[in-house]
Design a protein around this motif. Structure first.
Motif, PDB file in Angstrom:
ATOM      1  N   UNK A 210      32.840  44.838  37.666  1.00 48.99           N
ATOM      2  CA  UNK A 210      34.051  45.656  37.605  1.00 48.99           C
ATOM      3  C   UNK A 210      35.222  44.956  38.280  1.00 48.99           C
ATOM      4  N   UNK A 211      35.030  44.532  39.519  1.00 50.19           N
ATOM      5  CA  UNK A 211      36.134  43.958  40.281  1.00 50.19           C
ATOM      6  C   UNK A 211      36.405  42.508  39.913  1.00 50.19           C
ATOM      7  N   UNK A 212      35.389  41.782  39.444  1.00 49.68           N
ATOM      8  CA  UNK A 212      35.594  40.396  39.038  1.00 49.68           C
ATOM      9  C   UNK A 212      36.599  40.258  37.906  1.00 49.68           C
ATOM     10  N   UNK A 213      36.409  40.976  36.782  1.00 48.90           N
ATOM     11  CA  UNK A 213      37.407  40.913  35.700  1.00 48.90           C
ATOM     12  C   UNK A 213      38.796  41.399  36.118  1.00 48.90           C
ATOM     13  N   UNK A 214      38.863  42.450  36.947  1.00 49.49           N
ATOM     14  CA  UNK A 214      40.167  42.930  37.393  1.00 49.49           C
ATOM     15  C   UNK A 214      40.908  41.822  38.128  1.00 49.49           C
TER      16      UNK A 214
ATOM     17  N   UNK B 222      40.825  35.857  27.301  1.00 47.81           N
ATOM     18  CA  UNK B 222      40.683  36.977  28.233  1.00 47.81           C
ATOM     19  C   UNK B 222      39.217  37.198  28.592  1.00 47.81           C
ATOM     20  N   UNK B 223      38.337  37.104  27.600  1.00 50.85           N
ATOM     21  CA  UNK B 223      36.907  37.263  27.876  1.00 50.85           C
ATOM     22  C   UNK B 223      36.404  36.171  28.814  1.00 50.85           C
ATOM     23  N   UNK B 224      36.832  34.932  28.569  1.00 47.39           N
ATOM     24  CA  UNK B 224      36.384  33.810  29.407  1.00 47.39           C
ATOM     25  C   UNK B 224      36.868  33.998  30.844  1.00 47.39           C
ATOM     26  N   UNK B 225      38.130  34.357  31.009  1.00 49.22           N
ATOM     27  CA  UNK B 225      38.679  34.563  32.355  1.00 49.22           C
ATOM     28  C   UNK B 225      37.935  35.698  33.061  1.00 49.22           C
ATOM     29  N   UNK B 226      37.644  36.777  32.330  1.00 52.34           N
ATOM     30  CA  UNK B 226      36.922  37.900  32.923  1.00 52.34           C
ATOM     31  C   UNK B 226      35.518  37.484  33.348  1.00 52.34           C
ATOM     32  N   UNK B 227      34.855  36.693  32.514  1.00 47.94           N
ATOM     33  CA  UNK B 227      33.509  36.215  32.852  1.00 47.94           C
ATOM     34  C   UNK B 227      33.537  35.311  34.079  1.00 47.94           C
ATOM     35  N   UNK B 228      34.570  34.485  34.194  1.00 47.69           N
ATOM     36  CA  UNK B 228      34.707  33.640  35.377  1.00 47.69           C
ATOM     37  C   UNK B 228      34.890  34.500  36.628  1.00 47.69           C
ATOM     38  N   UNK B 229      35.603  35.611  36.477  1.00 47.38           N
ATOM     39  CA  UNK B 229      35.766  36.523  37.604  1.00 47.38           C
ATOM     40  C   UNK B 229      34.438  37.114  38.055  1.00 47.38           C
ATOM     41  N   UNK B 230      33.600  37.478  37.089  1.00 44.13           N
ATOM     42  CA  UNK B 230      32.267  37.996  37.423  1.00 44.13           C
ATOM     43  C   UNK B 230      31.475  36.940  38.193  1.00 44.13           C
TER      44      UNK B 230
END
Length: 365
Positions: A54-58, A33-41
Motif C-alpha cells: 500500500x505505502x510503497x506504490x504511494x 506507473x506499474x514499474x515505479x509502483x512495483x519498485x516502491x513495493x
C-alpha cells in the motif's frame, strides 16, 4: 483548455500525421506507473517498512510525479480492486455482527458533530489563510470522497485542480501516518497476511465472491449508487454472508492486489503538479491534515474515555482518510471492520447529503 497532465503528447511527424509513439504513449505511461509502483513495493520490503503493497506504490508514485514524470492508472482495474474490498467487508457482516451494530449508535452520533467542527475550522482556514474562494474552501474542508467533492465543487464554481490536490494530500497523509503510528507507537503487527491463501479457499466460495463483486458493482452503478464499485459488492456480499451462502473472505492475494492498485492511484494524483501548486495547494492541504488529525484524535479519545469503543477501532473510525484506504487498514490490523466501515460510510453520506444544501446557499449568495 488545459490539457490533462496524463493525456498523450500531440507530437506529429514532418507530414503532420500523428506518430505511432503518440498513439502508444498512454500504454507506455501506464506500464511505467506499474514499474515505479512495483519498485516502491520492493523498496519498502528491503527497508522493512510497514504495508509495502500500500505505502510503497504511494511513495514511489509521489516521488516520480514530483520529479515531473507523467503517471496514470487504469480506472476499470481500480474499480475492480475497490470491488474486492467491498466483498471483503461484506463477508465480515455475518448475522451476529449485523445484530450487534445497534450498539454503535453512540459513536455514530459523534460523526456528524465532527464533520461540523471540521467545516467550522476548515472553511475559514482555507479562505482567510490561503485565499481560496468560498466554494473551494467548503469542498476542500469537507472530508468526503475525492470524486464526490470534485463533482460538487466544480458545480459550485470551485477550483477543481486545487480540490483534487487537497483531497489527494489528505488521503495520502492519513494513510501514510496511521500505519507508522500503529506499528511503532502501539506496536500493532502489520505483517500478518490480510486473509487466507487462495489455495485454501473452496473454488465455490471464490466463484461466489467473484459474482458478488461483479454483479453488486454493476447493479449499484446502474441505479446510480454513490461509491458503486465498493458499496454494491459490499451490500450483496453482506446479504450472502448473513444468509450463510458466503462463508469466506477474499484471499490474501486479492487484498494485496487491492492495496497495490489503490496505493498507486493515490500517488498518481500528483502527476503534473507544478511548483506553484505545491507551494499553495499542497502546503494548504498539509496544514489542514494537522488540524483534522488532531480533531480525529480528540473524538477518538472521547469515545475511548466514555467506553464507547476500543482505541484501535476508534482511531480508524474517526480518521478521515479515504473509504477504500481505511478499509484496507482495518482488514490488515484485524480491527472490527464493520465498526470502522459503518463510521466511514456515515461520514461520506453526511458530507454528500450536505453538498446540495451548500450548493443552493452558494447560488443564493
Amino acid at each position: 483548455m488545459r490539457r490533462h497532465p496524463c493525456s498523450p503528447s500531440s507530437k506529429q511527424d514532418s507530414t503532420g500525421t500523428p506518430t505511432l509513439y503518440n498513439a502508444a504513449s498512454p500504454l507506455l505511461i501506464l506500464a511505467r506507473t506499474y514499474v515505479i509502483s512495483a519498485l516502491g513495493v520492493g523498496a519498502f520490503y528491503l527497508l522493512s517498512l510497514p504495508l509495502p503493497f500500500l505505502l510503497g506504490p504511494i511513495t514511489a508514485c509521489l516521488i516520480a510525479a514530483l520529479a515531473g514524470l507523467n503517471l496514470r492508472g487504469q480506472p476499470l482495474v481500480n474499480d475492480a480492486m475497490r470491488a474486492i474490498l467491498g466483498v471483503a467487508v461484506g463477508a465480515t457482516l455475518t448475522l451476529p455482527v449485523v445484530l450487534s451494530m445497534g450498539a454503535m449508535w453512540s459513536t455514530l452520533a459523534m460523526m456528524p458533530l465532527m464533520i461540523v467542527v471540521i467545516g467550522a475550522i476548515g472553511i475559514p482556514y482555507f479562505m482567510r489563510l490561503w485565499g481560496f474562494d468560498f466554494a473551494t474552501s467548503y469542498y476542500s474542508a469537507m472530508p468526503g470522497g475525492l470524486q464526490d467533492m470534485l463533482i460538487f465543487g466544480e458545480e459550485a464554481g470551485g477550483d477543481v485542480r486545487a480540490l483534487s490536490l487537497i483531497h489527494a494530500t489528505r488521503v495520502m497523509v492519513i494513510v501514510m501516518i496511521l500505519p507508522f503510528v500503529l506499528s511503532f507507537a502501539w506496536e500493532v503487527d502489520l505483517s500478518n497476511p490480510p486473509g487466507a491463501p487462495a489455495s485454501s479457499i473452496p473454488i465455490s466460495q471464490l466463484a461466489i465472491m467473484a459474482a458478488a463483486g461483479i454483479i453488486g458493482w454493476q447493479v449499484a452503478k446502474r441505479i446510480g449508487l454513490f461509491g458503486a464499485s465498493i458499496l454494491g459488492p459490499l451490500i450483496l456480499a453482506a446479504l450472502l454472508a448473513v444468509t450463510g451462502i458466503l462463508q469466506s473472505r477474499p484471499p490474501a492475494e486479492a487484498i494485496f492486489a487491492a492495496q497495490f492498485f489503490i496505493g498507486m492511484v493515490v500517488g498518481t494524483k500528483y502527476s503534473g503538479v507544478t511548483g506553484a501548486e505545491v507551494r499553495r495547494d499542497v502546503a494548504a492541504a498539509l496544514g489542514f491534515c494537522v488540524i483534522i488529525l488532531i480533531l480525529a484524535l480528540i473524538f477518538a479519545e472521547v469515545a475511548v474515555f466514555w467506553g464507547l469503543a476500543p482505541h484501535l477501532e476508534a482511531l480508524l473510525a474517526f480518521a478521515p482518510g479515504g473509504q477504500a484506504e481505511m478499509t484496507v487498514l482495518a482488514l490488515i490490523v484485524g480491527a472490527d471492520v464493520a465498526f470502522v466501515v459503518a463510521h466511514h460510510l456515515l461520514r461520506i453520506f453526511v458530507v454528500i447529503l450536505g453538498a446540495p444544501i451548500a450548493a443552493r446557499i452558494f447560488d443564493r449568495s
